[in-house]
Enzyme design. Sequence first.
Site, PDB file in Angstrom:
ATOM      1  N   TYR A 130       3.518   5.076  -7.008  1.00  0.00           N
ATOM      2  CA  TYR A 130       2.472   4.313  -7.689  1.00  0.00           C
ATOM      3  C   TYR A 130       1.090   4.928  -7.455  1.00  0.00           C
ATOM      4  CZ  TYR A 130      -0.504   0.319  -8.929  1.00  0.00           C
ATOM      5  OH  TYR A 130      -1.459  -0.494  -9.486  1.00  0.00           O
ATOM      6  N   ASN A 202       2.955   9.115  -1.080  1.00  0.00           N
ATOM      7  CA  ASN A 202       2.022   8.068  -1.484  1.00  0.00           C
ATOM      8  C   ASN A 202       2.281   6.834  -0.625  1.00  0.00           C
ATOM      9  OD1 ASN A 202       0.007   7.060  -3.443  1.00  0.00           O
ATOM     10  ND2 ASN A 202       1.633   5.689  -4.103  1.00  0.00           N
ATOM     11  N   GLY A 279       8.454   2.416  -1.908  1.00  0.00           N
ATOM     12  CA  GLY A 279       9.738   2.909  -2.399  1.00  0.00           C
ATOM     13  C   GLY A 279      10.017   4.277  -1.806  1.00  0.00           C
TER      14      GLY A 279
END
Length: 366
Positions: A130, A202, A279
């Site tokens: 994201y 990330n 994730g």
Amino acid sequence: MRARDLGIDVGSHRTGPLNAITDVPGVRVGYSTIGGSTEADASSANTGVTMIVPHDDIWTEPVFAGTHRLNGSGEMTGLEWIREAGELTSPIGLTNTHSLGVVRDALVAEQVERRGPGQYWCLPVVAETYDGLLNDINGHHVTRQHVSEALRVASTDAPAEGNVGGGTGMICHEFKGGSGTSSRVIDTAAGRFTVGVFVQANHGRRQRLSIEGVPVGTKIDADAVPVPELPRGYERGSGSIVVIVATDAPFLPHQCERIAQRAALGVGRMGGTGEQYSGDLMLAFSTGNRGIPPYQWDEDPQVERATVDVSMVAPQLMTSFFDLVVESTEEAILNCMIAASTLTGPTGVTAHAIDHELLKAAMSLE
């Protein structure tokens, strides 16, 4: 600039010549980058696409693969077939969360363009992290053309790192993150094998960042290098990391799965904990068993190629490969941060690059 340019050697095993996933023979990496160049560039679009191509014939010749989930607040398409059959049947795409479908569909179109019309199916592997803090993620800036470009420029050269491709708008341990890579080699009685890792990082919290056992995140805290200002309700450490492991060692699917699992240990050693809204997904593939029949045959499988000869790494060597994967994952994450540039997103959120001099001081290198 990379970790070893600053005098930081992760682990004790030798790297490949490029210290990159492209040290694995035949593996290519390509990028298409949108924005992401400088701190002053508050462009609405800071994103892109990364393509990892296992070998030139991947569209028609699968390779063995396996996956692991550290935490599942993320998406990687095509995993059910890998879990079922142990086969990777496409290049691997990496992009932002809301562009995953576009990249997946573009890979289907690419296959049709390359193979011509037919009744075959395609289950491409595309993963996301994201980038909505630094990118107008709902603007759908990634198109099929970006996928085609990333495939066209895919090369066996050392990949660029930091603010490139799918990693353009990513944040890692609350420093600017992005794309990173590393590799290790091992000599065996059967010859030399290479393990290469590529990350789109990330994830992570500043205070947990650890490098070779040094608590860098507490030494370079928010007073030294500011952390991104997060919107209300956004949990620190959210975001995701995707780890792709490639090797030319002849692994079977269950061995690929074990290798993918160990990549999660590399994430953990750097301070990642698989946070609730991260994730953290890993995929490993092996090019060491070539000649696997296409997943749809023109000939009658009862007549042609009823069996396939494969090889496998001896179980007694697996621990050595685990070490290589853990080290390569750690260094790939570190490389992505060291190479990244400070970036400001469309809403004014800034992710600052890790300061190289402060990092060397924290590691007691000067």
